[in-house]
Structures are given as structure tokens and as C-alpha cells.
Design an enzyme around this catalytic site. Structure first.
Site, PDB file in Angstrom:
ATOM      1  N   GLY A   1       0.858  -1.118  -0.120  1.00  0.00           N
ATOM      2  CA  GLY A   1      -0.088  -0.110  -0.123  1.00  0.00           C
ATOM      3  C   GLY A   1       0.760   1.331   0.019  1.00  0.00           C
ATOM      4  O   GLY A   1       0.441   2.189  -0.348  1.00  0.00           O
ATOM      5  N   PHE A   2       1.864   1.320   0.383  1.00  0.00           N
ATOM      6  CA  PHE A   2       2.948   2.337   0.282  1.00  0.00           C
ATOM      7  C   PHE A   2       3.633   2.612  -0.835  1.00  0.00           C
ATOM      8  O   PHE A   2       3.896   3.645  -0.869  1.00  0.00           O
ATOM      9  CB  PHE A   2       4.155   2.129   1.533  1.00  0.00           C
ATOM     10  CG  PHE A   2       5.036   0.833   1.154  1.00  0.00           C
ATOM     11  CD1 PHE A   2       5.921   1.169   0.142  1.00  0.00           C
ATOM     12  CD2 PHE A   2       4.660  -0.323   1.637  1.00  0.00           C
ATOM     13  CE1 PHE A   2       6.873   0.048   0.094  1.00  0.00           C
ATOM     14  CE2 PHE A   2       5.221  -1.338   1.269  1.00  0.00           C
ATOM     15  CZ  PHE A   2       6.570  -1.057   0.412  1.00  0.00           C
TER      16      PHE A   2
ATOM     17  N   ASP B   1       4.851  -3.096  16.349  1.00  0.00           N
ATOM     18  CA  ASP B   1       4.323  -3.887  15.241  1.00  0.00           C
ATOM     19  C   ASP B   1       5.354  -5.099  14.896  1.00  0.00           C
ATOM     20  O   ASP B   1       5.618  -5.144  14.019  1.00  0.00           O
ATOM     21  CB  ASP B   1       4.243  -2.950  14.125  1.00  0.00           C
ATOM     22  CG  ASP B   1       3.096  -3.643  13.176  1.00  0.00           C
ATOM     23  OD1 ASP B   1       2.402  -4.583  13.517  1.00  0.00           O
ATOM     24  OD2 ASP B   1       3.255  -3.199  11.800  1.00  0.00           O
TER      25      ASP B   1
END
Length: 690
Positions: free
Chosen positions: A372-373, A487
Site C-alpha cells: 500500500g505504501f 508492530d
């Protein structure tokens, strides 16, 4: 050999209890010498006590950790108050792994012989030093603040004493500056010549070193303070050293370190100082008249001035050009006003033209992954080093905060189990991050692939678990910064060509103060299944949140199963429930990954499952520190407490995990929606805390 106490407490030792002076042994014998610093003012421990057992456990793990570290530095703690022990070991920067491991091991033995039953002690050898304490010796108030001064018994001759002292001062300041600013190991070596009347130009050799986790300014300040004590204690001595747990230096008139000097400072030439002309020498006659002579004199004076001005203009222009891009970058990112952060970012600036050439102008054939980046490309820079270039999407404004966060943090972090950020480029609307290239991509691409998982035998998996644990320990406890990753997951663990793990993606990481234990956020970001319950439900995160994620990751590595998949069982839904069910039934071996159980040590696998369950306990206080986890993994004598029922993070219905994660360099993640985690695990899950 004589010794006595130094009466004045130096400024760089905040709470010094004592300072010993001793004389150096002759060079041939000094390589086998140990010097101890025992703090007799602290309480003592008794034989066969828990404190002694904790020291013994650390004496087993620290030599291995230090010798395998790129910076030859290790820090660990074990136990609980009042028997907690903190220990550190640092080897000289020119030592090899074998020398380092042996030296640290001997240092622990020496500490127990020379400082029997002292809770606080330090032992120094030529190639390393070891220190342990019942307080955190990395903190400003808990460190061992004693320093040891050693000096050669021989003095330099009086005619050259002043020249010698000046040369030593110049050398030590230069090596200190190099160690603080030009070396990730905080280590510098150098040599400088000095003039004598009858012996030509002999040389002085010096070494300066700080703990590699110290910031450049702290290292330079520490070394500067001990160098300032040189005139009082080492003036005119042919050799000497000051040894502390934070920093140290040494100089001798013979080369005592391995390899060439990093700095080579020449002796002043004979003609540097002007000498008066002899009285009986007459100047040569000038031909061509007074006007010509005057013109020559004017040119002789003016030309050097003009050349100097032009050189200054050229230098200033070059510096301006060099700094213009970093200045623009800083302005566009609005970095924090911390000079150390800015200085660390400057060295990461890369030219767009360099990255375009390295990736063949971002050719599709060099694509490593996409998320997505944006896209990740493989590249090769002029020195034939392989790199991974993350090209953030130009159409998306998301990710700039995560990019800033990663730059500021990763620029300060150096550990073999953390992925190295090599550079950044923000030119022509491009947002590019450059990492070291990891041939085996991320852990999840192999661990959860039915065709590739057999590449990960138990030896590789156990090494991966150990490496991740050491990387987290560095972030939480060993680094000068206290970093919460927030994360940690299989897709954020990258594997090099030898399957050594490196933790990546610091876009969500948070920096804690040295006395800070937890924080609360209104914006919960991360990945379902790896989040600790207190973080997912209340936004409360701490180092124990990372420990929970690590526990989930261990169980995935041992079983080869994703935590995000529902498994067929009457009582178990997710991976934690499944493991706990088999643990209570005594059938835990039955859910180990079948692709590697046939030739694997069952007891070691069982211990890893046990540690994984301890890390996912519902109460954060029941989860172990990462330094304790590394001791558990490396020691066969440490007993593990029985785990309680772990916390369960119930998955939302309708989640589909059919896709494989294709981004091998997650670096900066982007929340793309407020929906649950996407199939490829690239996006960030955002939750509103209840």
C-alpha cells in the site's frame, strides 16, 4: 608495583565511591594482567545465593553475546529485586570474536576471584572489561562510577617532556573525536610522531573507546573529561590509561593494538618554526632595481592572500552545496529540534541520481515487492553493494510521519539483528528509503509457504528466535534509547543469506525516557493477533507489549502456523488457544511443524513453546523481560516457571488470509482504512480504544 588512591573526585564521575591508581606491568606481562575495581561499600552476597547464581548465568551468556556482536558489546540483566544482576562486557574494537569471548569469560572468573562476594565489581583486561552490579549500570544514576588509572613507571626525559605531553594531548583528542563521531563502534586508534634531539621522530600510539550505545556527544564528553585529567596524573609518563565502564583511553610508545592506525598524525617538520638567521650570513644582492624588487615583494605578499581567499570561497561554496540538500530535507520533514537527531540524519542523505542508476531507473525487473505504501526495488550501488530501495507512492501523502519516525530512530540504532537503514532521498517529489538487501526477504514468506518451509530446519528457527530476542533486548534495555517497536510480526523480520534475522519497520516505534515504563495512546495501530490485550483494548503500551508480540512469533515459528487463522478444535479458535490446549493435555509436540520435527531436539522445541506461553500472559507483569528471555534461551540450567492461561485476542469474523505478504521491506506502514487487517498484512489496523 605501587598503588594509591587519587584524592580528587573527577567531574565526570557523579557518585564515585573510590578511584584506584596502579602502575602498568611491563608490556610482555601486561597482556595477561587483570585490574579489578571492587566496590566494598555496597552490600555483599553469600556463597550459593541467588545473586551468585545469577552472576554465573550471566557469565555463560555474556561472552557469547559480546563476541557475536558487531560492536563487541553486550549488556544483560537477570533475576528480580533484591537479587537482580546487571552486567555488561565490552571488548576493544580491534579484538576478534575468539579473543573477545575468551577475554570476557576470563573477566568474569577474575571478578569472582579478585572481588569475592562483592555485588558491584569491574575487571579490566587489555582486550576487554567486565562489570556487574545490583543497579542498572547503564543508567546515569546506577552505573559503576569508579575509574581505574594505570601509568607506566618510566618517565620521558625532561628535555622532551613538554613536546611529548603536547603530542599525547593532540593524539588523544584526535582519537577521541574519531571514536565519538566517525565510528559506529565508538572506537578510534591513532599514532603521532614527536621530535627529539637525539632519537629522531619516535611515535606515540593511542586508543579511545566508548560504549557503542552512547550518543556521539556523550562519548565525546566522557572522553574529554578523562583526557582533561591527563596532565595531573599522566604528565611525562611514557604510557598510561584511564579505564571506566563508560569510556576509556590508552597511549603507549609502542603499537599495542591490532591493525593500522585509523589516524596518522605526523610529527612537526623541522622547518615549521622560524629560526633566526646567523649573523655572518649576508643576503644575496638584488638585481633589476628597486622597483622590480618592490613589485616582487608586493606579489609575494598579495598572491598568497588572493589564493587563500579563492580557496575559502571554493570551500564555502562546496559546503553550502553539500548542506543545501540536508537543510531542505530537514525543513520538509520538520524534524525535532534535537541537534543529535539532525546530525545523525545528515549522514543518510543520498542523491536521487545515484538511486536511479542503482535500480536502472526503477525498472520492473528489479521489483522485489509491492504494498500500500509503494514499491521496493533491488539496486546495486557503485561499490557493488546490494541495496533495497523503498519508493513511497507519490500520489499518497500518508507515511511521512512514519518516515520521520523511522529516520530519527533507526539512524541511532546499531545492532546486527536490526535492519540497517542506509539512506534517504527526498528529491523531485520522491520519498525513498534505502535498506541493506536481505536475500531471503521476510520470515513469513518462508515460514508459511508449504513449499519453502522445509528450508527452515530447527537449527535455523532457533537461531531466528535467538536473534529476534537479542534485537528486542537491545531496543528495550541495551541501547541508550528505550524503543518500543509496537508492530513486531513475522513480516517485519527479514532474513539475510544465512537466515539470520533482522527486525525491520520502525515507523510505529516509540521512544521512551529512561525512567518511563508505559504510555497510553488514543490511536492504536498495529496488527491483529500480535497486539497485547492491554494495548488493543485500552491503548496502553510498554516493552511488555513487544514481549507479547514476541511470544506470538515464537509460537508461530515452532508450529509453522499463523496466529491469524482459525484452527479445527472443539475448544481452540486461534493459535494461542490451540497451543494452550495441547500444553495442558501434554501433547504439545503434536502441533510442532511436521516439516522439521523428525530430526529436531524435542526438549529445545518444548522450551521455546514454554517461553512463548510465558510471553503471552494476560498480565504484563507476568511476562519476562527480554534480557531474561535471552538467558532462558541460552541456558540449560535456568528453571522456567509454569505458565498460566494466556491472554486471547479474539479475531473478528470474516477475515480472509488467502494472500501472501509480498513486501519484503515493510519499513513505513500506512493505515489505508479503518477496516481490519488486509490480506497481505501491509496496512496498519487502527482501533478505537474502548
Amino acid at each position: 608495583m605501587a598503588s594509591h588512591h587519587r584524592g580528587r573526585i573527577p567531574s565526570y564521575l557523579a557518585t564515585a565511591a573510590a578511584l584506584l591508581l596502579a602502575f602498568l606491568l611491563p608490556p610482555l606481562a601486561s597482556s595477561q594482567s587483570q585490574w579489578q575495581n571492587c566496590d566494598d561499600k555496597t552490600s555483599m552476597f553469600t556463597q550459593n545465593s541467588t545473586y551468585q547464581a545469577n552472576i554465573q548465568a550471566l557469565s555463560t551468556t555474556l561472552p557469547k553475546n559480546a563476541s557475536s556482536s558487531r560492536t563487541l558489546f553486550a549488556f544483560a540483566s537477570i533475576g528480580t529485586v533484591p537479587d537482580i544482576v546487571y552486567a555488561l562486557a565490552l571488548c576493544r574494537g580491534d579484538a576478534n570474536a575468539s579473543t573477545c569471548g575468551t577475554c570476557v569469560s576470563n573477566g568474569f572468573k577474575g571478578a569472582q576471584q579478585l572481588c569475592p562476594y562483592n555485588k558491584v565489581a569491574a575487571v579490566y583486561e587489555d582486550h576487554c572489561y567486565v562489570g556487574f552490579s545490583n543497579k542498572n549500570i547503564l543508567s546515569p544514576t546506577g552505573g559503576d562510577n569508579n575509574a581505574l588509572i594505570l601509568m607506566n613507571t618510566q618517565n620521558v626525559t625532561e628535555p622532551v617532556k613538554e613536546v611529548f605531553n603536547t603530542a599525547v594531548g593532540i593524539l588523544l583528542n584526535a582519537t577521541a573525536e574519531y571514536a565519538a563521531t566517525n565510528s559506529s563502534r565508538r572506537f578510534g586508534t591513532g599514532e603521532k610522531g614527536f621530535e627529539t634531539i637525539d632519537k629522531g621522530k619516535p611515535k606515540i600510539y593511542g586508543v579511545a573507546q566508548c560504549r557503542p550505545d552512547m550518543a556521539p556527544t556523550d562519548c565525546r564528553s566522557c572522553l574529554g573529561n578523562i583526557i582533561a585529567d591527563m596532565p595531573q596524573y599522566l604528565s611525562g609518563r611514557q604510557g598510561g590509561r584511564i579505564l571506566g565502564l563508560q569510556c576509556n583511553y590508552r597511549y603507549e610508545q609502542y603499537p599495542f593494538f591490532t591493525g593500522p592506525s585509523l589516524l596518522q598524525l605526523p610529527a612537526p617538520s623541522v622547518g615549521e618554526a622560524p629560526s633566526p638567521a646567523p649573523d655572518n650570513v649576508t643576503p644575496p644582492p638584488v638585481r633589476g632595481g628597486g622597483t622590480r624588487n618592490g613589485t616582487v615583494r608586493i606579489l609575494a605578499i598579495a598572491l598568497p592572500i588572493v589564493v587563500a581567499i579563492l580557496a575559502a570561497v571554493v570551500i564555502c561554496f562546496c559546503l553550502w552545496r553539500r548542506k543545501s540538500k540536508p537543510a531542505a530535507l530537514k525543513a520538509s520533514l520538520s524534524y525535532p529540534k534535537n541537534p543529535e537527531d539532525i546530525q545523525s540524519i545528515d549522514s543518510l542523505i543520498l542523491d536521487l541520481s545515484t538511486l536511479r542508476a542503482a535500480t536502472d531507473n526503477f525498472d520492473e525487473s528489479n521489483k522485489l515487492g509491492e504494498g500500500g505504501f509503494g514499491v521496493v526495488y533491488k539496486g546495486i550501488i557503485p561499490n557493488n553493494e546490494e541495496i533495497a530501495v523503498k519508493r513511497l507512492s507519490q500520489s499518497s501523502g500518508q507515511g511521512i510521519e512514519e518516515l520521520k519516525n523511522e529516520l530519527v530512530l533507526v539512524a541511532k540504532l546499531q545492532h546486527k539483528n536490526l535492519v540497517r537503514l542506509l539512506g534517504v532521498c527526498l528529491e523531485e517529489q520522491e520519498k525513498l528509503l534505502v535498506y541493506e538487501y536481505m536475500p531471503n526477504k521476510s520470515l513469513d514468506t518462508i515460514l508459511f509457504d508449504p513449499d519453502r518451509r522445509s528450508q527452515l530446519d530447527w537449527g535455523k528457527r532457533f537461531r531466528i528466535v535467538n536473534g529476534i530476542a537479542r534485537g528486542l533486548q537491545y531496543l528495550h534495555e541495551d541501547s541508550q534509547l528505550k524503543i518500543i517497536h509496537r508492530d513486531l510480526k513475522a513480516s517485519n523480520v527479514l532474513l539475510d543469506s544465512d537466515f539470520n534475522p533482522k527486525i525491520s519497520d520502525f515507523g510505529l516505534a516509540r521512544l521512551f525516557g529512561s525512567d518511563q515504563s508505559h504510555d497510553i495512546t488514543n490511536r492504536v495501530v498495529g496488527t491483529y493477533g500480535y497486539m497485547s490485550p492491554e494495548y488493543a483494548m485500552r491503548g496502553n503500551y510498554s516493552i511488555k507489549s513487544d514481549v507479547f508480540s514476541f511470544g506470538v512469533l515464537i509460537l508461530e515459528i515452532v508450529t509453522g502456523k499463523r496466529n491469524s487463522v482459525a484452527y479445527d478444535s472443539e475448544q481452540a479458535v486461534d493459535l494461542l488457544s490451540l497451543v494452550w490446549e495441547h500444553w495442558t493435555m501434554g501433547t504439545i509436540v503434536g502441533i510442532m511443524d511436521s516439516s522439521m520435527t523428525s530430526h529436531s531436539p524435542g526438549d529445545q522445541m518444548l522450551k521455546c513453546a514454554h517461553i512463548g506461553l510465558l510471553c503471552v500472559q494476560e498480565d504484563p507483569a507476568d511476562r519476562p523481560m527480554m534480557s531474561v528471555v535471552t538467558v532462558m534461551l541460552s541456558s540449560s540450567t535456568v528453571s522456567l516457571q509454569a505458565p498460566s492461561r494466556p491472554a486471547f485476542c479474539i479475531q473478528k469474523s470474516g477475515m480472509n488470509y488467502s494472500g501472501m505478504h509480498t513486501d519484503p521491506y515493510p519499513g513505513v506502514s500506512h493505515p489505508t482504512s479503518r477496516s481490519p487487517m488486509s490480506p497481505n498484512e501491509v496496512s496498519i489496523t487502527e482501533l478505537e480504544p474502548r
